[in-house]
Design an enzyme around this catalytic site. Structure first.
Site, short mmCIF file in Angstrom:
data_model
loop_
_atom_site.label_atom_id
_atom_site.label_comp_id
_atom_site.label_asym_id
_atom_site.label_seq_id
_atom_site.Cartn_x
_atom_site.Cartn_y
_atom_site.Cartn_z
N CYS A 94 32.00 108.90 -2.93
CA CYS A 94 31.24 109.60 -3.97
C CYS A 94 30.82 108.63 -5.08
CB CYS A 94 32.05 110.75 -4.54
SG CYS A 94 32.52 112.00 -3.33
N ALA A 95 31.75 107.82 -5.53
CA ALA A 95 31.45 106.84 -6.57
C ALA A 95 30.39 105.85 -6.10
CB ALA A 95 32.73 106.11 -6.98
#
Length: 166
Positions: free
Chosen positions: A60-61
């Protein structure tokens, strides 16, 4: 309903993603200043909706960082990074990473976005989180591209999404 996996384990999402050519549903999301924003606030802009389970996971990051890098070259386009993380966690991440090209928004308050867009995870350890999806909207809020990433642990197809804006 989509079938998605996490490391081979099968899960389902609630509903269906908006399809190409359809008008995207309106939404109410919370920004880092705890203000409510909605789709109509971005009328006249093209949008990339980078949707994911949690900013505190590596994939996600990475997706937020990748879209941040690419966003500065996009004309009349905003990148909205959407999760159910608290706005405080989103703000901490943006500050730590010095990200200036993306807008972080949270669905933690009403929990409606995931249902309206058909991407809330229905079962398993990620139940009630948002699945990994990229949706591209034109200036009128019509869907140009929608990708449900079938394996949560994989990144979205950035180039496929960005090509729809050329």
């Amino acid at each position: 309903m989509a079938h998605i996996t996490f490391k081979g384990e099968d899960f389902k999402t609630i509903g269906e993603l908006p399809q190409k050519g359809e008008k995207a549903p309106n939404f109410n999301l919370i920004n880092q200043n705890l203000e409510t924003v909605n789709l109509t606030d971005y009328r006249g802009k093209r949008l990339i909706l980078n949707i994911f389970p949690s900013i505190d996971t590596n994939v996600c990051a990475t997706s937020v960082r990748n879209f941040n890098k690419r966003a500065k070259d996009l004309k009349n386009t905003e990148v909205l990074c959407i999760s159910r993380d608290l706005p405080f966690a989103q703000k901490r991440f943006v500050k730590a990473e010095d990200l200036k090209e993306v807008i972080m928004l949270s669905d933690f308050q009403t929990l409606e976005f995931g249902k309206k867009y058909g991407l809330e995870i229905e079962n398993g350890p990620f139940q009630n989180l948002l699945s990994r999806v990229v949706i591209v909207l034109d200036e009128e809020g019509k869907v140009l591209h929608a990708q449900q990433v079938t394996e949560i642990a994989e990144e979205p197809n950035y180039l496929s999404a960005l090509k729809t804006l050329l």
